[in-house]
Design a protein around this motif. Sequence first.
Motif, mmCIF file in Angstrom:
data_model
loop_
_atom_site.group_PDB
_atom_site.id
_atom_site.type_symbol
_atom_site.label_atom_id
_atom_site.label_comp_id
_atom_site.label_asym_id
_atom_site.label_seq_id
_atom_site.Cartn_x
_atom_site.Cartn_y
_atom_site.Cartn_z
ATOM 1 N N GLU A 137 0.856 -1.186 0.000
ATOM 2 C CA GLU A 137 0.000 0.000 0.000
ATOM 3 C C GLU A 137 0.891 1.235 0.000
ATOM 4 O OE1 GLU A 137 -1.048 0.589 4.659
ATOM 5 O OE2 GLU A 137 -2.116 -1.022 3.620
ATOM 6 N N SER A 138 0.289 2.366 -0.257
ATOM 7 C CA SER A 138 1.030 3.618 -0.354
ATOM 8 C C SER A 138 1.716 3.977 0.962
ATOM 9 C CB SER A 138 0.085 4.748 -0.752
ATOM 10 O OG SER A 138 0.741 5.993 -0.720
ATOM 11 N N ILE A 140 2.087 6.885 2.011
ATOM 12 C CA ILE A 140 1.387 8.062 2.531
ATOM 13 C C ILE A 140 -0.110 7.876 2.294
ATOM 14 C CG2 ILE A 140 1.059 10.559 2.311
ATOM 15 C CD1 ILE A 140 4.002 10.767 1.517
ATOM 16 N N GLU A 141 -0.863 7.893 3.377
ATOM 17 C CA GLU A 141 -2.301 7.712 3.283
ATOM 18 C C GLU A 141 -2.909 8.784 2.385
ATOM 19 O OE1 GLU A 141 -6.180 7.632 6.211
ATOM 20 O OE2 GLU A 141 -4.216 7.185 7.074
ATOM 21 N N GLY A 142 -3.791 8.361 1.498
ATOM 22 C CA GLY A 142 -4.460 9.299 0.603
ATOM 23 C C GLY A 142 -3.769 9.489 -0.738
ATOM 24 N N SER A 144 -2.485 7.274 -3.780
ATOM 25 C CA SER A 144 -2.563 5.907 -4.312
ATOM 26 C C SER A 144 -1.251 5.492 -4.980
ATOM 27 C CB SER A 144 -3.703 5.804 -5.335
ATOM 28 O OG SER A 144 -3.370 6.557 -6.494
ATOM 29 N N LYS A 189 7.164 3.754 4.652
ATOM 30 C CA LYS A 189 6.203 2.667 4.464
ATOM 31 C C LYS A 189 6.397 1.598 5.543
ATOM 32 C CE LYS A 189 3.175 0.103 2.713
ATOM 33 N NZ LYS A 189 2.353 0.026 3.895
ATOM 34 N N VAL A 192 5.001 2.808 8.872
ATOM 35 C CA VAL A 192 3.543 2.823 8.871
ATOM 36 C C VAL A 192 2.996 1.415 9.048
ATOM 37 C CG1 VAL A 192 1.502 3.273 7.432
ATOM 38 C CG2 VAL A 192 3.362 4.939 7.516
ATOM 39 N N SER A 193 3.687 0.417 8.467
ATOM 40 C CA SER A 193 3.243 -0.973 8.535
ATOM 41 C C SER A 193 3.411 -1.576 9.926
ATOM 42 C CB SER A 193 4.001 -1.835 7.528
ATOM 43 O OG SER A 193 3.743 -1.395 6.223
#
Length: 194
Positions: A137-138, A140-142, A144, A189, A192-193
Amino acid sequence: MAKPNVISKGDLIKCAKKCLVDKGIEKFTLRAVAETAGVTQGTIYYHFRTKEQLLVDIVQDICESSWHEISQSNEAVIEQALASAKSRCSYDSYFHKLFFSLVASSFNNEKIKGKLSEIIMIENKALTGNLTKLWTESPIEGVSLETWGIFLNALVDGLALQALLQKDFPIEKTYKEFEQFVSALNNLKSKVSE
């Protein structure tokens, strides 16, 4: 003596690339390509109706070749993509001179614009596909993965444009820092994970 008209479009594109390197874009003509390939101009016109079509096909061939090569690697995909982009980034890059000349021509030619749009969309999709190998997934949220592909492709093209315009553009330094940017995104990333 001219070869018979039994030459593939792919072989003509290879000859056209050689002609482009040897003569430069300013002296690149369909006649010069025919001479390089050892065929008649009619053979060139059979495969490519115009010089612009041949030039677009050269750009497409280079892009497809480099993305195919990069997509075959499962490790260090982004690093390999950056190395490939860096190898074409120079003050006298015939690929980017050709690409940006075609971009300028496309403002008044819908066929060229459509073809270049397709090529860029394919590049964006290939970049996004390679990013999905790296990120689930990205970072950074938001934002894509598709948008990351577009961003990175635009960065590469923008750096190439600057290198074409500035003889002393710091290619090595810039690409080293570009790699650090991508690495920071990877680290972001990972954080965030967790």
